[in-house]
Every structure is written in structure tokens, then in C-alpha cells.
Motif scaffolding. Structure first.
Motif, PDB file in Angstrom:
ATOM      1  N   ASP B 598      55.337  33.959  68.220  1.00  0.00           N
ATOM      2  CA  ASP B 598      54.441  35.098  68.029  1.00  0.00           C
ATOM      3  C   ASP B 598      55.063  36.295  68.728  1.00  0.00           C
ATOM      4  N   PHE B 599      54.959  37.427  68.100  1.00  0.00           N
ATOM      5  CA  PHE B 599      55.648  38.596  68.631  1.00  0.00           C
ATOM      6  C   PHE B 599      54.674  39.759  68.689  1.00  0.00           C
ATOM      7  N   LEU B 600      54.296  40.123  69.896  1.00  0.00           N
ATOM      8  CA  LEU B 600      53.300  41.170  70.081  1.00  0.00           C
ATOM      9  C   LEU B 600      53.999  42.417  70.595  1.00  0.00           C
ATOM     10  N   THR B 601      53.913  43.483  69.814  1.00  0.00           N
ATOM     11  CA  THR B 601      54.498  44.753  70.256  1.00  0.00           C
ATOM     12  C   THR B 601      53.353  45.649  70.711  1.00  0.00           C
ATOM     13  N   ALA B 602      53.489  46.240  71.897  1.00  0.00           N
ATOM     14  CA  ALA B 602      52.398  47.053  72.405  1.00  0.00           C
ATOM     15  C   ALA B 602      52.956  48.066  73.383  1.00  0.00           C
ATOM     16  N   GLU B 603      52.048  48.922  73.842  1.00  0.00           N
ATOM     17  CA  GLU B 603      52.451  49.838  74.893  1.00  0.00           C
ATOM     18  C   GLU B 603      52.640  49.061  76.178  1.00  0.00           C
ATOM     19  N   ALA B 604      53.365  49.693  77.100  1.00  0.00           N
ATOM     20  CA  ALA B 604      53.736  48.978  78.317  1.00  0.00           C
ATOM     21  C   ALA B 604      52.514  48.570  79.150  1.00  0.00           C
ATOM     22  N   VAL B 681      56.108  36.236  72.653  1.00  0.00           N
ATOM     23  CA  VAL B 681      56.924  37.259  73.300  1.00  0.00           C
ATOM     24  C   VAL B 681      56.152  38.561  73.210  1.00  0.00           C
ATOM     25  N   ILE B 682      56.020  39.241  74.341  1.00  0.00           N
ATOM     26  CA  ILE B 682      55.382  40.558  74.314  1.00  0.00           C
ATOM     27  C   ILE B 682      56.460  41.580  74.633  1.00  0.00           C
ATOM     28  N   ARG B 683      56.549  42.569  73.775  1.00  0.00           N
ATOM     29  CA  ARG B 683      57.552  43.592  74.007  1.00  0.00           C
ATOM     30  C   ARG B 683      56.854  44.933  74.181  1.00  0.00           C
ATOM     31  N   ALA B 684      57.265  45.648  75.183  1.00  0.00           N
ATOM     32  CA  ALA B 684      56.740  46.998  75.355  1.00  0.00           C
ATOM     33  C   ALA B 684      57.569  47.917  74.490  1.00  0.00           C
ATOM     34  N   SER B 685      56.861  48.677  73.678  1.00  0.00           N
ATOM     35  CA  SER B 685      57.576  49.523  72.733  1.00  0.00           C
ATOM     36  C   SER B 685      57.528  50.953  73.258  1.00  0.00           C
ATOM     37  N   PRO B 686      58.581  51.716  73.080  1.00  0.00           N
ATOM     38  CA  PRO B 686      58.506  53.126  73.481  1.00  0.00           C
ATOM     39  C   PRO B 686      57.422  53.828  72.683  1.00  0.00           C
TER      40      PRO B 686
END
Lengths: 112, 868
Positions: B598-604, B681-686
Motif C-alpha cells: 500500500d502506498f500512501l502519499t501525503a503531506e509531511a 509505505v507512507i511518502r511525504a510529497s512536496p
């Protein structure tokens, strides 16, 4: 009295069986009717009528008389029973009584 | 006469005569026929004679000459007998009101449940098959070679529809069908509605009953046809025809008028939709787009062929489409195109991608079928037990009948006719129960729209007829054969022992108890699981948070700015998906191995704001630029599944970029407990735009601020559908579903216990009635309450014990796998459900037997023993 309610063909067959006297079976009845009245009747109709008359008790029957042309099979010979004869008599009487009451043809002007 | 040796009547006709003719009449009839044959032979020749013979054979084929007539006559002689069977049966039913009630009640409950189960299953399998032209309609499909082998798709390139009239012969009609979810706007309210974009000929190929308007309304491109539900939702009591509404497809808004409203579809149609729109008004269908683009757009296409059309020929004619497609679109070639008959669509679910129906829901079908079967078995066993026992009162009748000359078959027939009467009542009552109690309840739980349609649905008649026959035979055959096997002499002498003590009865009773235990275990285990799940830690704090959707990226920043200006909002964060919903999958590479996570893209600030529990390492730091470029957070399952330890110095490759794991969070539930926790995986996106905004509110203010949030949202996004919700409510639908199933299972558990107990009650009370003198004598000799209860209870406790053992074993297997199919997280079948169900059943058995024991205790031996 209750009376015998005979159909037209029944009455005819009853009479023919009486005439044939001991020799009445399906084919001979058909032949006799043809000979006496010129009327062609189907064999199966005669069988039906014979059986029905026997059930009503107007005819009696017995097996007998195997012949070669029947493939060795016996005939069922029918004869008039006492009530069969009584039925014929009664039917005839009724006919006659009714006939006698017919007004003379064309000579009677009272019922115009 | 010489000819006699050489010629015979036609053999076949002769044999036919012998076949049908009554043996007594055969000789004279055949004789006469032969005689006439030879007479005709003499006079008119062979051909005529033969023909006449055949004619005679047929003319003798009369009712009174046919041997069957004798058989029937004999039976019809028994017409009176049949009537008397039913009359006696009826009297018996009236005489035994109590037991009849138990039987009929149980059977009708069972029939009701079975009807519901049947309708549910039939609704899936027979959906849409009431169309008059169903055998002429075919769907165009194509097969393409994919990485995993050939795959058949239910959609075909859009321009094919235009080529059909020229290239295919024997095609009467055709339609394209395109499913969309456009935004429907009416009176400043907007909804997403299932819309089918179709050719006007769709309404000729498929028949729908109309409430208002006419089926040809789609000929006008600016008219739509609504379903009854949608029309009522939009216009209420107003006359719908001519009303205006707007649809937004691909960002283009178009005005439409209502041209027709369909009668209630009752969920019995192949296509599910809320409104039908002319496909020409679809903004995507433009004539002037490049050929290649047109061919790469796909939709469902149906043709209606002429009667007795040569399907093989039409399929071969479609090869020209394949050729054309492969020329225009060589990178996506069709292997072949074929046709699927409309009634076969349902059997191709799963074999065809992007088909009309892509989901069968086998699980619920099995569940309902099993429940129906359980209840039916319980009721039938009740009936078998009771009718055997009831017959003990009629032993003398059986004896006398046999002595008078009843054959065994006649006795069996007598019992079966009584059975038929009871079953008939049961089916009748069952229909009423299903129609007025079970179905409305079930429809509410399952949000279905099932109905018993006795007038239009002939399958239900077949089903009911089959039920009647099956129940009658299953429940009646054993008692009937058993009872009719007694020897009259032993009955009349009084030696025949029957019924209550028989092994068969005990086996059936044990089986009933087992079923009751299993269904109770299922019910209790479900309730327990629900309770535990409602207490389960979601892995983050759901309190005081609001999620709102952002329909278009241009609205993102205005919305974010305005919402953060709201006084009750403490913090705001955007995310691609949100916790509490499906998170999209992504392939990640680790040490050159591929994993699906699972791939979660969000603000930091999203992980921290969601109050995810940090296990090791650190959360994202919004001030660190590297965090938005090469850092990821993972959950514990990620480490476990990939076999890593934190700190992990290696790199995780996602979309050919390398990332470092900076922290590990505890597992949290992003989907409902039916699904397990996947590695995440959580990724902080610009700072880019996201699909969702999550607002962290002042404690306790979330619910109250919803209106204010909605108002701001609508001000910012004037035309859009607000889908805001509280974080605490993300699992609401799933919880409602599970509660529905729990209700269903509890209901069936209750019903099965009630039925088992009714059966027990009947057995005990009949047993008691037969042996009351026995017990009174015991009483006279000084038996006390304890002795009597022990005597009565012993047998049932043993049966309970047997059922308990079997039930425990079976249910721990069966119900565990049942729970597994519903939940990834459940309580399992532990001591609680099993213990409870055993205790409940024991208590109820004890109570039932005690109520009968009470009768003996209260009885005055003097009165009972004096009476004869």
C-alpha cells in the motif's frame, strides 16, 4: 315402466342379432345390415354397440366357432336375451302406438 | 382361399392392435378384422384389404377397447379412495391440532427461509432473463494476448458499432452501452448517478415497462429516461416528464429533459442504472477525433440477430473488424472477436474482463442457502419424528385396515396424502411468511429489492412445486414405509412398540440439536467478533477529524486556505488517499525483489496529525527538504513481511527513485477488519495538490463544525458533490453490513433453536401422554420429583451430550472458516460461543422437559389411573 332407451343403431343391431339367431357376431352383423338395409356400418361401431347391449343385458354372448379365415380365432356369438326380446317388443309397441295416432294425411282440414 | 396362406394382414398394424387391445376383447376383434381382411382380399385385392385392415385397427382404437382403460378404470374406481384418503388426512390434522401446528409452523418457517434464499440466488442467476428477445441478443467481445495469456474483454472499440450494418448480415438491431458516473445537477443539488449512454435502439432490443413517457424518448438526443427511484428522488410527486436536469461528463455540462420514467425495475435487470442517456450526447463520442483514438476507446456493444440467424457466419464476418483494429492499433491487437449470447453472460462472469456483470457474490449465496437448508432439515426432522409418534395413536387403525385388506401401498398412500396436505399448508403459509415478514426484513438488511412475483415469474412456481414434492417425499416416505410395515397381528395384540424410544428418532433429534448448536455458535461468534472489533484499536486516533474530498486540483489550494482559516480547525493536511479507505497499491523494489505494498502519499504532517503511533525512528520533519524527497515511513507489517529490521540502511526503490526508511509506525487499520493489514509505505510529497484534505479540529468540535465546513466547501467548489465525513465514520458502511449479517445469523440461530425445541416439546409431550399412567404408578409407589425428572430427562441429556460433542467439533471447523471468509480479525470459535450455546441449549432442553414433568407432578394419580 322405465322403458328401454335404445339408440337407432342399437335397435337395428338388436333386431339383426335376433334375425341371425345363434350366428350373430361382428362381421355377420355388418354383412346382414348391409344385406338387409344397404347400409354400410363400420365394424368397430358394431363392436361397440354389441358390447354395450350386452352390458345392458339385452344380449348374451358365448365364444365359439373358430374358422381359418379368422386366423384360428374364435367368434363371440351373440343371442337375444329375454329382456332383449322384451325390449324389441316394447319399442315396436311404442312405434305402433305412435304411428296409429298420426292424423290421416292431407284429408283433415280441421287443423289448418 | 388359397391366398390365405400367402397373404397376411399388415404386421405393424396387427402388432399395434395386440399392443393396445384389452386381452378379453382381442380375440373377437382381431378375428373379425382378419375375417374382413380376407373378404376384402377376395373382393378387392391385397392393397385395399391391407389399407382397410389398418383403418380398422385404428377404428378399434377406442377407449373401451384399450387395455389402459381397464387400468384407469380400476384406479378411477379408487378416485373415491383418494378422496377418502384426503378426508381421513384432514380429520387427523384437525384431531391433532398441537402437533400439526408444530409441523406446519416449522415447515412454513423453513419454506419461508428457502424462498428468500431461492429468490436471492435466482436474482443473481436469472437476472435480466425475462427479456422477450433474450435469445436473439449477443454481446461482442474480443480476446487479446496479455502477459498472463489470452484474456477476453467485454468491451470492443467504439467505431465497430458503425461498421456493423455494412459488414454483418442478419443483424436486426444494435446498441452501444457505456456506463458512466456523471454528476447530475437538479435544483442546485448534485448527485453521482449510474448512467447508461445507449443508442435509441436499446429500448427496442430490451423491453422495460414505462410509468410515464414512451420508450422511444431517447430518439431525441436531449432527452433521458429515468428509473422510478431516481425520478422520485429528484422530483417527488411532481410530474417528471419535461423536467430539466444537467449532467456533467468529462467536465462538460449538458442540459437534458426527462422523456420517460420506467416502472420499478425490481432489481431484475441485467444492467443496473439510474438513467438512460442517448450515446450521441456523450461529449466523448465525437466524430472528428483521430481514428486511432476512436479505436482505442472501448464500450459494450450488443447486437440483435434475426431469428434462426447463422451465428457461426456472423462470427466469421466479424473477422474484418479484427483486421481493421489490428491495422489501426497494431500495438494492441485483437486475437479474435466473438459473440456471447445474452443469457450466457452470467456464466461468463470471471472469464470476461470489463463485462456487464463482474461479480457473483458466491459467499452470501452459500450462506443463505445453508441457512435455508438448516432450517428445512430441522423442520423436516421435527415432522418425521412427530408423525411417527403421532401414528402410535393410530396403530389400531393401521391394524384394522390391514386386516380388512389394505395393501401396503394403500397405507403408504394414506400417510403420504396427509403429508401432502400438511406440506401444502406449509408452502402456502411459507409464501405468506416470506412475503410479509422474511423478505421485507431481509431486503432491509441486504438493501435488496426482492419480491415474490407469482404472476410473472414462472420459475418460482417450479421452485414451489419442487419444494412441495420434495418435502412431502422426504418427510413422508420414512414414516409411511415404517408404519405400514407393521404386522397387523402384533398391532392388534398390542405387542407393537413404536416411536419415542426408537434409535431413528434419537438420531434425528441429535442431528437437530447439532444444527441448533452450530447455528447458535455462529450467531454468538459473530456477536462476539462484532463486540471485539468495536473495541479494537484502529491504530490511530479517529477523534476530532474531518475528511473532505477535493474534486479538482484547481480547487485544492483555495479550499485548503479557506478551511484552515476556520477557527475550529487546528491543523490541515492533504493526502492522495485517506486512512480509512482503500490505499492504492504500488510496486516497490528492495534488493532487486519486487513487493506489492500500500502506498500512501501525503503531506509531511499527515502521519503525525493522524496520531499514528511511532514505534521506531522519527516522523517526517516538514522543515527538512530531504524528507519530502527521499524519506519514507513504513508500518510494522512492512518490516515483518519483508524481513527487515529498523534501522535499515539500505534503499527502497519506488518508481526508480531511492528512499530511506526514517521511521516505523505501528500497524493501523486503513480498511475494515475484513481485510488484513498490508505492508504500507507512507511518502511525504512536496507541496502539490491532493485528492483529500483532513482537518484536525478542536477537541469535541468536529461534528458541530461539519455544517461550516460544508458551507465553505460549496462556496469554493460551486458545482461538485461534497463527500465530507468524520474520521470516526469511515467504517460506517462496513459496520452496517456486518450488523446486517449478524442479524441474519442471529435470526436463523433463533429460528433453528425454536424449531429444535418445538420438536423436542412435541416428542416429550406425546411421550408423556402415552406413558402418563406409567409415571402415575411410579408416583403412587413413591417416586419423587427428582426421580421422575431423572427418568424423563436422562435420554435427552444423552442426546444433548452427543450433539454437544459433534456440534463442538463441526462448528469449530465450519464456523472458523466461515468467520475467516468475513473477517481477517475475529474472535475465533473459542470457549465463549461454544460454551454459551451448549449451556443455552441445555437450559432450554431442561426447561422443556421440566414443563412436562410438571404435568406429572401436578397430576392426580387417582384420577388418571381410574380412567380408562
Amino acid at each position: 315402466m322405465k322403458g328401454y332407451h335404445l339408440g337407432e343403431l342399437e335397435e337395428l343391431v338388436l333386431l339383426i342379432v335376433g334375425i341371425l339367431n345363434q350366428e350373430a357376431y361382428g362381421v355377420s352383423v355388418v354383412e346382414e345390415i348391409k344385406g338387409q338395409t344397404g347400409r354400410k356400418v363400420n365394424i368397430s361401431a358394431i363392436h361397440t354397440v354389441l358390447n354395450r347391449l350386452e352390458e345392458k343385458g339385452l344380449l348374451t354372448s358365448a365364444m365359439g366357432g373358430a374358422t381359418e379365415e379368422r386366423g384360428g380365432r374364435r367368434k363371440r356369438l351373440f343371442s337375444l336375451s329375454a329382456s332383449g326380446r322384451a325390449a324389441i317388443n316394447e319399442v315396436k309397441e311404442v312405434r305402433n302406438r305412435l304411428y296409429d295416432q298420426l292424423p290421416p294425411l292431407a284429408l283433415d282440414f280441421s287443423h289448418g | 382361399m388359397d391366398k390365405n396362406r400367402t397373404y397376411y394382414p399388415p404386421k405393424l398394424a396387427d402388432r399395434f392392435l395386440e399392443f393396445y387391445c384389452l386381452p378379453e376383447l382381442l380375440e373377437q376383434i382381431q378375428g373379425d378384422a382378419y375375417e374382413i381382411f380376407y373378404m376384402d382380399l377376395e373382393e378387392k385385392g391385397l392393397a385395399y384389404a391391407r389399407w382397410r385392415y389398418i383403418f380398422h385397427v385404428f377404428s378399434f382404437f377406442k377407449w373401451r377397447n384399450i387395455s389402459l382403460s381397464k387400468f384407469i378404470n380400476q384406479k378411477s374406481n379408487q378416485g373415491a379412495m383418494v378422496r377418502s384418503y384426503f378426508k381421513i388426512g384432514w380429520r387427523n390434522i384437525l384431531k391433532q391440532k398441537g402437533t400439526t401446528f408444530i409441523s406446519v409452523f416449522g415447515l412454513s418457517c423453513a419454506v419461508g427461509c428457502c424462498i428468500v434464499a431461492y429468490l436471492f440466488i435466482a436474482n443473481i442467476w436469472f437476472k435480466g432473463l425475462n427479456q422477450p428477445y433474450k435469445d436473439e441478443i449477443y454481446q461482442l467481445v474480443y480476446t487479446a494476448e496479455e502477459a498472463d495469456g489470452p484474456i477476453t474483454y467485454g468491451t470492443v472499440a467504439e467505431p465497430i458499432a458503425e461498421l456493423i450494418p455494412e459488414n454483418l448480415n442478419q443483424v436486426k438491431n444494435q446498441t452501444q452501452v457505456l456506463l458512466e458516473f456523471p454528476l447530475l445537477i437538479h435544483n442546485n443539488e448534485s448527485f453521482y448517478q449510474r448512467s447508461l449512454f445507449v443508442d435509441p435502439s436499446y429500448m427496442e432490443m430490451f423491453e422495460y415497462r414505462m410509468d410515464f413517457g414512451y420508450p422511444g424518448a431517447l430518439e431525441e438526443t436531449d432527452q433521458v429516461i429515468l428509473t422510478k427511484q431516481l425520478s422520485e428522488k429528484l422530483f417527488g410527486d411532481k410530474h417528471p416528464i419535461g423536467q430539466e436536469l444537467a449532467l456533467v461528463v468529462n467536465g462538460e455540462e449538458r442540459l437534458y429533459k426527462v422523456g420517460g420514467v420506467m416502472a420499478d425495475l425490481k432489481d431484475m435487470v441485467m444492467f443496473t442504472f439510474d438513467l438512460l442517456v442517448n450515446v450521441e450526447s456523450h461529449p466523448g463520442i465525437k466524430p472528428d477525433i483521430p481514428l486511432k483514438d476512436a479505436w482505442s476507446r472501448e464500450l459494450w456493444t450488443f447486437i440483435q440477430v434475426e431469428e434462426e440467424a447463422d451465428m457461426a457466419r456472423i462470427e466469421s464476418e466479424m473477422a474484418s473488424f479484427t483486421l481493421m483494429q489490428n491495422q489501426i492499433n497494431p500495438d494492441k491487437p485483437y486475437v479474435k472477436m466473438s459473440l456471447i449470447a445474452y443469457p450466457d453472460i452470467i456464466y461468463n462472469v470471471g472469464k470476461i474482463q470489463r463485462g456487464v456483470r463482474d461479480f457473483l457474490g458466491i459467499g452470501p449465496q452459500i450462506l443463505l442457502g445453508t441457512i435455508g437448508l438448516f432450517i428445512l432439515l430441522l423442520a423436516v426432522f421435527n415432522y418425521i419424528n412427530l408423525s411417527v409418534l403421532m401414528a402410535s395413536k393410530r396403530l389400531k387403525e393401521i391394524g384394522v385396515r390391514k386386516v380388512i385388506g389394505s395393501k401396503r401401498e394403500q397405507l403408504i398412500f394414506q400417510f403420504l396424502s396427509e403429508n401432502l396436505l400438511i406440506c401444502f399448508f406449509a408452502i402456502f403459509l411459507g409464501c405468506l411468511m416470506a412475503g410479509f415478514i422474511f423478505l421485507p426484513g431481509f431486503n432491509e438488511i441486504a438493501s435488496k429489492n426482492l419480491q415474490i412475483d407469482l404472476f410473472r415469474d414462472k420459475n418460482i412456481w417450479i421452485f414451489l412445486g419442487g419444494m412441495l414434492l420434495a418435502i412431502t417425499l422426504i418427510s413422508g416416505l420414512y414414516p409411511a414405509t415404517y408404519l405400514s410395515s407393521f404386522k397387523p397381528i402384533s398391532i392388534l395384540k398390542g405387542n407393537q412398540k413404536i416411536g419415542s424410544k426408537s434409535v431413528f428418532t434419537s438420531v434425528l433429534l441429535a442431528f437437530q440439536f447439532t444444527l441448533a448448536i452450530i447455528s447458535m455458535v455462529a450467531g454468538i461468534a459473530f456477536v462476539q467478533t462484532n463486540y471485539i472489533n468495536s473495541q479494537r484499536d484502529w491504530g490511530y486516533s479517529s477523534a476530532d477529524k474531518i475528511i473532505v474530498n477535493v474534486p479538482e486540483s484547481k480547487d485544492y489550494f483555495p479550499l485548503k486556505n479557506k478551511l484552515s482559516a476556520l477557527s475550529t480547525v487546528m491543523e490541515i493536511s492533504g493526502s492522495q488517499d485517506y486512512v480509512g479507505n482503500w490505499i492504492r497499491d504500488k510496486e516497490v523494489f528492495l534488493r532487486d525483489e519486487k513487493y506489492e505494498v500500500d502506498f500512501l502519499t501525503a503531506e509531511a504532517n499527515y502521519p503525525e496529525m493522524m496520531d499514528l503511533e511511532l514505534r521506531e525512528g522519527r516522523m517526517f520533519n516538514s522543515d527538512l527538504i530531504t524528507d519530502t524527497q527521499e524519506s519514507i515511513l513504513v508500518n510494522q507489517t512492512f518490516l515483518d513481511r519483508l524481513g527487515l529490521d529498523f534501522p535499515y540502511e539500505g534503499e527502497v526503490t519506488i518508481d526508480s527513485a531511492d528512499y530511506h526508511v526514517v521511521g516505523v509506525v505501528d500497524d493501523f487499520h486503513t480498511t475494515f477488519f475484513s481485510n488484513g493489514i498490508e505492508p504500507m509505505v507512507i511518502r511525504a510529497s512536496p507541496d502539490t495538490t491532493f485528492n483529500f484534505l483532513t482537518l484536525k479540529m478542536n477537541p469535541g468540535s468536529a461534528e458541530g463544525s461539519m455544517e461550516a465546513v460544508k458551507k465553505i466547501w460549496h462556496e469554493t467548489v460551486p458545482r461538485g458533490l461534497f463527500e465530507g465525513k468524520l474520521q470516526t465514520e469511515v467504517f460506517e458502511r462496513e459496520i452496517a453490513d456486518v450488523n446486517g449479517i449478524t442479524k441474519l445469523i442471529l435470526f436463523s440461530a433463533t429460528l433453528s433453536v425454536v424449531l429444535a425445541l418445538l420438536g423436542l416439546f412435541g416428542l416429550v409431550s406425546l411421550n408423556m401422554a402415552a406413558h402418563i399412567k406409567d409415571y402415575c404408578i411410579r408416583k403412587v409407589f413413591g417416586a419423587n420429583v427428582g426421580d421422575l425428572s431423572k427418568k424423563l430427562l436422562k435420554r435427552y441429556v444423552i442426546i444433548w451430550g452427543v450433539a454437544a460433542v459433534i456440534g463442538t467439533v463441526v462448528s469449530s471447523f465450519l464456523i472458523s472458516s466461515f468467520l475467516d471468509s468475513f473477517f481477517a480479525f475475529h474472535s475465533g470459535v473459542g470457549i465463549v460461543p461454544i460454551g454459551f450455546s451448549l449451556l443455552i441449549l441445555f437450559g432450554l432442553i431442561f426447561g422443556t422437559v421440566a414443563s412436562q414433568t410438571w404435568k406429572v407432578i401436578k397430576a392426580n394419580p387417582a384420577v388418571i389411573l381410574k380412567s380408562e
